[in-house]
Design a protein around this motif. Structure first.
Motif, short mmCIF file in Angstrom:
data_model
loop_
_atom_site.label_atom_id
_atom_site.label_comp_id
_atom_site.label_asym_id
_atom_site.label_seq_id
_atom_site.Cartn_x
_atom_site.Cartn_y
_atom_site.Cartn_z
N ALA A 28 0.83 -1.21 0.00
CA ALA A 28 0.00 0.00 0.00
C ALA A 28 0.86 1.26 0.00
O ALA A 28 0.58 2.22 -0.74
CB ALA A 28 -0.93 0.00 1.21
N ASP A 29 1.92 1.28 0.82
CA ASP A 29 2.80 2.45 0.87
C ASP A 29 3.55 2.63 -0.45
O ASP A 29 3.75 3.78 -0.89
CB ASP A 29 3.80 2.30 2.01
N LYS A 38 3.99 6.76 -0.51
CA LYS A 38 4.54 7.05 0.82
C LYS A 38 5.97 6.55 0.95
O LYS A 38 6.81 7.19 1.59
CB LYS A 38 3.65 6.43 1.90
N THR A 39 6.25 5.39 0.36
CA THR A 39 7.62 4.84 0.42
C THR A 39 8.60 5.82 -0.20
O THR A 39 9.66 6.13 0.37
CB THR A 39 7.70 3.48 -0.30
N ARG A 40 8.27 6.33 -1.37
CA ARG A 40 9.16 7.28 -2.04
C ARG A 40 9.29 8.58 -1.24
O ARG A 40 10.37 9.17 -1.18
CB ARG A 40 8.66 7.57 -3.46
N GLU A 41 8.21 9.00 -0.61
CA GLU A 41 8.27 10.21 0.22
C GLU A 41 9.23 10.02 1.38
O GLU A 41 10.00 10.93 1.74
CB GLU A 41 6.87 10.55 0.75
N ALA A 99 5.80 -5.72 -5.94
CA ALA A 99 4.41 -5.94 -6.36
C ALA A 99 4.28 -7.25 -7.14
O ALA A 99 3.31 -7.99 -6.95
CB ALA A 99 3.94 -4.76 -7.21
N ALA A 100 5.25 -7.54 -7.99
CA ALA A 100 5.22 -8.77 -8.78
C ALA A 100 5.34 -9.99 -7.87
O ALA A 100 4.64 -11.01 -8.06
CB ALA A 100 6.33 -8.76 -9.81
N ALA A 101 6.23 -9.91 -6.87
CA ALA A 101 6.40 -11.03 -5.94
C ALA A 101 5.14 -11.24 -5.12
O ALA A 101 4.72 -12.38 -4.89
CB ALA A 101 7.59 -10.76 -5.04
N LYS A 102 4.53 -10.16 -4.69
CA LYS A 102 3.29 -10.26 -3.89
C LYS A 102 2.19 -10.90 -4.71
O LYS A 102 1.45 -11.77 -4.23
CB LYS A 102 2.87 -8.86 -3.45
#
Length: 343
Positions: A296-297, A302-305, A336-339
């Motif tokens: 989700a982040d 949010k991760t990049r932020e 995302a691909a692994a998930k």
């Protein structure tokens, strides 16, 4: 699963323990074999920090759950004492994936690695004053002897605290020390203040119960200290299938330790020989993100932020001389691909 070590001493001390306690099912000691659901097996060299619940803790859970075979990975595991030496090993071509603490984030930001999973937020970084120093607030640091390792999160917490208090490094007597020397120098009274990370911050507070907490990560919510798993630039582009499968292992092991922290500590202590209470202290000062939260982040930005804020801090510290788009050194697509492949 094969174990290759950063030093000969670590071969005997850590590799054997992990091979015995975590692998299981190999044709020869230290190797794995088995079924992977029909996928062609791949090889991957993975590093980790052997005293970190975020490093050896993740690896020991993956071993215990036999996730390497499930993902079809013939893995060579190498213990290290810190993140920067893993990135050096990547530059030498001997390591594909490894774990770094937040203090080493400037290295992927400078193009030396690619972040593939922001593992956790850490809150174990402290600015601690000796009870004899007279320092009660950060403003009291003027002229004080502050012990801090060059690079890393101790330097980060010191900079954040000084900036917030309207001070600069010129207002203090900066004493650069190796991390363990910060502890011994503080305890012996050679420095007034320690800027240091867990578990060393925990050791100081145990040995000097009257140490005054001047600052901690929680005082700076706008800057999250993120530990992360990273891939070498070569692996990120040339071994995408292998890295994606590593992330399958990571996602499952991470979600397991999030749900079972006591078991993760138990496995990590057995694998590394590190005291369980020391590892538990690390758990108490961090926040693991579940794979759903990371996904989700990553998707919301949010991760990049968070990484943009860290890059800004490293520019202030002089660890970076120029800014690079976060997208160049943080890859959210493979996660995302692994998930998706685990659904």
């Amino acid at each position: 699963m094969k174990f290759r070590n950063a030093t000969a001493a670590l071969v005997a001390a850590v590799g054997l323990v992990l091979a015995v306690s975590g692998c299981g099912g190999g044709d020869t000691p230290g190797t794995t074999s088995g079924t992977d659901g029909g996928r062609e097996r791949v090889k991957l060299n993975v590093g980790y920090i052997d005293t970190s619940i975020n490093g050896v803790g993740l690896i020991s859970v993956a071993n215990d759950l036999k996730l390497w075979d499930k993902a079809g990975i013939d893995v060579t595991l190498t213990p290290f004492t810190n993140g920067p030496t893993q990135i050096q090993a990547m530059a030498a071509g001997s390591l594909d994936v490894g774990y770094i603490g937040g203090g080493a984030t400037w290295m992927p930001a400078s193009g030396q690695a690619v972040i593939i999973a922001p593992s956790e937020a850490t809150f174990g970084d402290f600015l601690l004053a000796s009870p004899d120093s007279g320092a009660k607030t950060v403003q009291d640091l003027k002229g004080k002897r502050v012990g801090v390792p060059d690079g890393g999160s101790g330097e980060m917490i010191l900079n954040l605290a000084l900036t917030k208090a309207g001070l600069t490094v010129d207002d203090i007597t900066r004493v650069p020390l190796d991390p363990p020397a910060v502890v011994s120098s503080f305890v012996s009274g050679q420095i007034d203040v320690a800027a240091i990370f867990s578990p060393l911050s925990d050791q100081i507070r145990e040995k000097v119960p009257g140490a005054v907490v001047l600052a901690n990560n929680r005082d700076f919510p706008e800057t999250t200290f993120l530990g992360a798993w990273v891939a070498s630039p070569g692996a990120a582009t040339g071994k995408q299938e292998e890295v994606r499968r590593f992330l399958e292992v990571y996602i499952q092991a991470n979600d397991y330790r999030k749900a079972n922290p006591a078991k993760a500590v138990e496995l990590a202590a057995a694998a590394s020989g590190a005291p369980a209470n020391q590892l538990q202290g690390q758990v108490d000062n961090l926040q693991w993100y579940t794979s759903d939260e990371m996904l989700a982040d990553n998707g919301s930005g949010k991760t990049r932020e968070r990484y943009a804020a860290l890059q800004k801090l490293f520019l202030q510290l002089g660890r970076l001389t120029s800014e690079a788009p976060v997208e160049q050194w943080v890859n959210v697509d493979m996660f995302a691909a692994a998930k998706a492949s685990l659904k």
